[in-house]
Design a protein around this motif. Structure first.
Motif, PDB file in Angstrom:
ATOM      1  N   SER A 138       8.791 -48.182 -15.635  1.00 25.24           N
ATOM      2  CA  SER A 138       9.057 -46.939 -16.370  1.00 25.24           C
ATOM      3  C   SER A 138       9.827 -45.943 -15.504  1.00 25.24           C
ATOM      4  O   SER A 138      10.588 -45.128 -16.019  1.00 25.24           O
ATOM      5  N   ASP A 139       9.661 -45.997 -14.173  1.00 27.99           N
ATOM      6  CA  ASP A 139      10.433 -45.116 -13.294  1.00 27.99           C
ATOM      7  C   ASP A 139      11.920 -45.444 -13.359  1.00 27.99           C
ATOM      8  O   ASP A 139      12.762 -44.551 -13.340  1.00 27.99           O
ATOM      9  N   VAL A 140      12.240 -46.729 -13.436  1.00 28.64           N
ATOM     10  CA  VAL A 140      13.643 -47.128 -13.506  1.00 28.64           C
ATOM     11  C   VAL A 140      14.243 -46.741 -14.858  1.00 28.64           C
ATOM     12  O   VAL A 140      15.336 -46.182 -14.938  1.00 28.64           O
ATOM     13  N   MET A 141      13.517 -47.025 -15.935  1.00 30.20           N
ATOM     14  CA  MET A 141      14.077 -46.802 -17.264  1.00 30.20           C
ATOM     15  C   MET A 141      14.063 -45.343 -17.700  1.00 30.20           C
ATOM     16  O   MET A 141      14.986 -44.888 -18.364  1.00 30.20           O
ATOM     17  N   PHE A 142      13.000 -44.613 -17.347  1.00 32.00           N
ATOM     18  CA  PHE A 142      12.854 -43.262 -17.862  1.00 32.00           C
ATOM     19  C   PHE A 142      12.852 -42.202 -16.770  1.00 32.00           C
ATOM     20  O   PHE A 142      12.629 -41.026 -17.058  1.00 32.00           O
ATOM     21  N   GLY A 143      13.073 -42.597 -15.529  1.00 32.47           N
ATOM     22  CA  GLY A 143      13.077 -41.648 -14.424  1.00 32.47           C
ATOM     23  C   GLY A 143      14.366 -40.851 -14.391  1.00 32.47           C
ATOM     24  O   GLY A 143      15.258 -41.001 -15.219  1.00 32.47           O
ATOM     25  N   PRO A 144      14.468 -39.959 -13.398  1.00 32.54           N
ATOM     26  CA  PRO A 144      15.669 -39.125 -13.311  1.00 32.54           C
ATOM     27  C   PRO A 144      16.905 -39.953 -12.975  1.00 32.54           C
ATOM     28  O   PRO A 144      16.829 -40.967 -12.289  1.00 32.54           O
ATOM     29  N   LYS A 145      18.034 -39.517 -13.498  1.00 29.16           N
ATOM     30  CA  LYS A 145      19.312 -40.190 -13.266  1.00 29.16           C
ATOM     31  C   LYS A 145      20.246 -39.198 -12.578  1.00 29.16           C
ATOM     32  O   LYS A 145      20.323 -38.038 -12.967  1.00 29.16           O
ATOM     33  N   ALA A 146      20.937 -39.649 -11.569  1.00 35.20           N
ATOM     34  CA  ALA A 146      21.912 -38.806 -10.871  1.00 35.20           C
ATOM     35  C   ALA A 146      23.269 -39.047 -11.493  1.00 35.20           C
ATOM     36  O   ALA A 146      23.882 -40.085 -11.284  1.00 35.20           O
ATOM     37  N   ASP A 147      23.718 -38.121 -12.302  1.00 30.96           N
ATOM     38  CA  ASP A 147      24.978 -38.264 -13.017  1.00 30.96           C
ATOM     39  C   ASP A 147      25.816 -37.008 -12.859  1.00 30.96           C
ATOM     40  O   ASP A 147      25.296 -35.922 -12.593  1.00 30.96           O
ATOM     41  N   ALA A 148      27.094 -37.175 -13.065  1.00 33.64           N
ATOM     42  CA  ALA A 148      27.958 -36.011 -13.187  1.00 33.64           C
ATOM     43  C   ALA A 148      27.599 -35.298 -14.490  1.00 33.64           C
ATOM     44  O   ALA A 148      27.033 -35.885 -15.397  1.00 33.64           O
ATOM     45  N   ILE A 149      27.911 -34.037 -14.564  1.00 29.45           N
ATOM     46  CA  ILE A 149      27.609 -33.278 -15.776  1.00 29.45           C
ATOM     47  C   ILE A 149      28.823 -33.345 -16.684  1.00 29.45           C
ATOM     48  O   ILE A 149      29.887 -32.826 -16.360  1.00 29.45           O
ATOM     49  N   PRO A 150      28.690 -34.026 -17.844  1.00 29.10           N
ATOM     50  CA  PRO A 150      29.842 -34.161 -18.749  1.00 29.10           C
ATOM     51  C   PRO A 150      30.037 -32.893 -19.572  1.00 29.10           C
ATOM     52  O   PRO A 150      29.197 -31.994 -19.563  1.00 29.10           O
ATOM     53  N   ASN A 151      31.121 -32.842 -20.301  1.00 31.73           N
ATOM     54  CA  ASN A 151      31.319 -31.719 -21.215  1.00 31.73           C
ATOM     55  C   ASN A 151      30.376 -31.859 -22.402  1.00 31.73           C
ATOM     56  O   ASN A 151      29.648 -32.835 -22.525  1.00 31.73           O
ATOM     57  N   ASN A 152      30.395 -30.905 -23.304  1.00 30.34           N
ATOM     58  CA  ASN A 152      29.436 -30.904 -24.407  1.00 30.34           C
ATOM     59  C   ASN A 152      29.665 -32.032 -25.403  1.00 30.34           C
ATOM     60  O   ASN A 152      28.761 -32.384 -26.150  1.00 30.34           O
ATOM     61  N   ALA A 153      30.843 -32.589 -25.461  1.00 26.80           N
ATOM     62  CA  ALA A 153      31.148 -33.623 -26.447  1.00 26.80           C
ATOM     63  C   ALA A 153      30.847 -35.031 -25.937  1.00 26.80           C
ATOM     64  O   ALA A 153      30.881 -35.973 -26.702  1.00 26.80           O
ATOM     65  N   THR A 154      30.556 -35.199 -24.650  1.00 22.68           N
ATOM     66  CA  THR A 154      30.335 -36.518 -24.056  1.00 22.68           C
ATOM     67  C   THR A 154      28.871 -36.672 -23.679  1.00 22.68           C
ATOM     68  O   THR A 154      28.279 -35.771 -23.107  1.00 22.68           O
ATOM     69  N   LYS A 155      28.310 -37.830 -23.996  1.00 21.31           N
ATOM     70  CA  LYS A 155      26.927 -38.123 -23.634  1.00 21.31           C
ATOM     71  C   LYS A 155      26.908 -39.415 -22.821  1.00 21.31           C
ATOM     72  O   LYS A 155      27.537 -40.389 -23.192  1.00 21.31           O
ATOM     73  N   PHE A 156      26.177 -39.405 -21.717  1.00 22.50           N
ATOM     74  CA  PHE A 156      26.014 -40.607 -20.916  1.00 22.50           C
ATOM     75  C   PHE A 156      24.852 -41.415 -21.469  1.00 22.50           C
ATOM     76  O   PHE A 156      23.789 -40.888 -21.758  1.00 22.50           O
ATOM     77  N   LYS A 157      25.063 -42.723 -21.625  1.00 22.28           N
ATOM     78  CA  LYS A 157      24.043 -43.618 -22.168  1.00 22.28           C
ATOM     79  C   LYS A 157      23.793 -44.758 -21.188  1.00 22.28           C
ATOM     80  O   LYS A 157      24.659 -45.107 -20.384  1.00 22.28           O
ATOM     81  N   TYR A 158      22.612 -45.354 -21.303  1.00 22.93           N
ATOM     82  CA  TYR A 158      22.223 -46.474 -20.463  1.00 22.93           C
ATOM     83  C   TYR A 158      21.687 -47.585 -21.358  1.00 22.93           C
ATOM     84  O   TYR A 158      20.942 -47.320 -22.292  1.00 22.93           O
ATOM     85  N   ALA A 159      22.065 -48.800 -21.066  1.00 21.87           N
ATOM     86  CA  ALA A 159      21.539 -49.963 -21.776  1.00 21.87           C
ATOM     87  C   ALA A 159      21.010 -50.933 -20.721  1.00 21.87           C
ATOM     88  O   ALA A 159      21.647 -51.150 -19.683  1.00 21.87           O
ATOM     89  N   TYR A 160      19.844 -51.484 -20.980  1.00 14.29           N
ATOM     90  CA  TYR A 160      19.233 -52.447 -20.074  1.00 14.29           C
ATOM     91  C   TYR A 160      19.301 -53.816 -20.730  1.00 14.29           C
ATOM     92  O   TYR A 160      18.866 -54.004 -21.860  1.00 14.29           O
ATOM     93  N   LEU A 161      19.874 -54.769 -20.006  1.00  7.93           N
ATOM     94  CA  LEU A 161      20.118 -56.102 -20.539  1.00  7.93           C
ATOM     95  C   LEU A 161      19.397 -57.153 -19.714  1.00  7.93           C
ATOM     96  O   LEU A 161      19.251 -57.007 -18.500  1.00  7.93           O
ATOM     97  N   VAL A 162      18.982 -58.212 -20.374  1.00  9.09           N
ATOM     98  CA  VAL A 162      18.342 -59.338 -19.730  1.00  9.09           C
ATOM     99  C   VAL A 162      19.273 -60.528 -19.854  1.00  9.09           C
ATOM    100  O   VAL A 162      19.813 -60.793 -20.911  1.00  9.09           O
ATOM    101  N   GLY A 163      19.444 -61.227 -18.744  1.00  8.24           N
ATOM    102  CA  GLY A 163      20.278 -62.413 -18.761  1.00  8.24           C
ATOM    103  C   GLY A 163      19.551 -63.615 -18.196  1.00  8.24           C
ATOM    104  O   GLY A 163      18.599 -63.485 -17.427  1.00  8.24           O
ATOM    105  N   GLU A 164      20.009 -64.778 -18.601  1.00 11.39           N
ATOM    106  CA  GLU A 164      19.438 -66.020 -18.091  1.00 11.39           C
ATOM    107  C   GLU A 164      20.518 -67.099 -18.107  1.00 11.39           C
ATOM    108  O   GLU A 164      21.550 -66.941 -18.742  1.00 11.39           O
ATOM    109  N   ARG A 165      20.232 -68.184 -17.401  1.00 10.73           N
ATOM    110  CA  ARG A 165      21.176 -69.302 -17.376  1.00 10.73           C
ATOM    111  C   ARG A 165      21.216 -69.974 -18.728  1.00 10.73           C
ATOM    112  O   ARG A 165      20.256 -69.991 -19.466  1.00 10.73           O
TER     113      ARG A 165
END
Length: 166
Positions: A138-165
């Motif tokens: 939960s710290d990784v997914m919902f913890g604080p993120k160090a990001d640049a501050i975008p303008n009001n029209a831009t939102k930063f998003k994160y997606a977590y993906l699982v991969g396998e062979r």
């Protein structure tokens, strides 16, 4: 949201499911649904206006679909370019699953959503896809993120993906 279900010659990648990670604690009250009981007004006017602009809406949806597809292509190319790094991490720990974090931005351009690629990170590996909760805490997914501050029209998003062979 872009389609992050991508496959290459060696790997299959998909978004993380809700039951694969530990749920965060609840924040409190839910949304207020009292707006459903409001009298008729601007919402109905906007609905009637939207029916008249159906051709423009179809064009807008087609443009958004092409833009979302570009994010999937970007992810597939990144996985192909980093297959050796991912395979080495899997072999080093004798694991069969890996976790990626995809950072992207959503911006508005004349009413259309634009998905802008930012970066992809290999967060770690896990023995199986059922045990990715060891990497995605939960710290990784919902913890604080160090990001640049975008303008009001831009939102930063994160997606977590699982991969396998394959």
């Amino acid at each position: 949201m872009p389609n992050f279900s991508v496959s290459t010659d060696n790997f299959i990648v998909r978004p993380v499911r809700q039951d694969e990670v530990v749920a965060p604690q609840k924040m409190g009250r839910g949304p207020d649904l009292s707006y459903m009981s409001l009298p008729d007004g601007p919402r109905q006017f906007n609905q009637r206006a939207a029916v008249g602009g159906a051709a423009a809406a179809v064009f807008s949806q087609a443009a958004a679909a092409l833009n979302e597809g570009a994010i999937s292509v970007w992810l597939r190319k990144w996985i192909r370019a980093n297959e050796a790094k991912i395979s080495q991490a899997l072999l080093q720990h004798r694991h069969s699953a890996f976790v990626l974090q995809v950072n992207y931005a959503v911006a508005n351009s004349f009413g259309n959503q634009m998905f802008l690629s930012r970066d992809i990170y290999l967060l770690g590996t896990a023995p199986t896809t059922k045990e990715i909760g060891t990497v995605l805490t939960s710290d990784v997914m919902f913890g604080p993120k160090a990001d640049a501050i975008p303008n009001n029209a831009t939102k930063f998003k994160y997606a977590y993906l699982v991969g396998e062979r394959r």
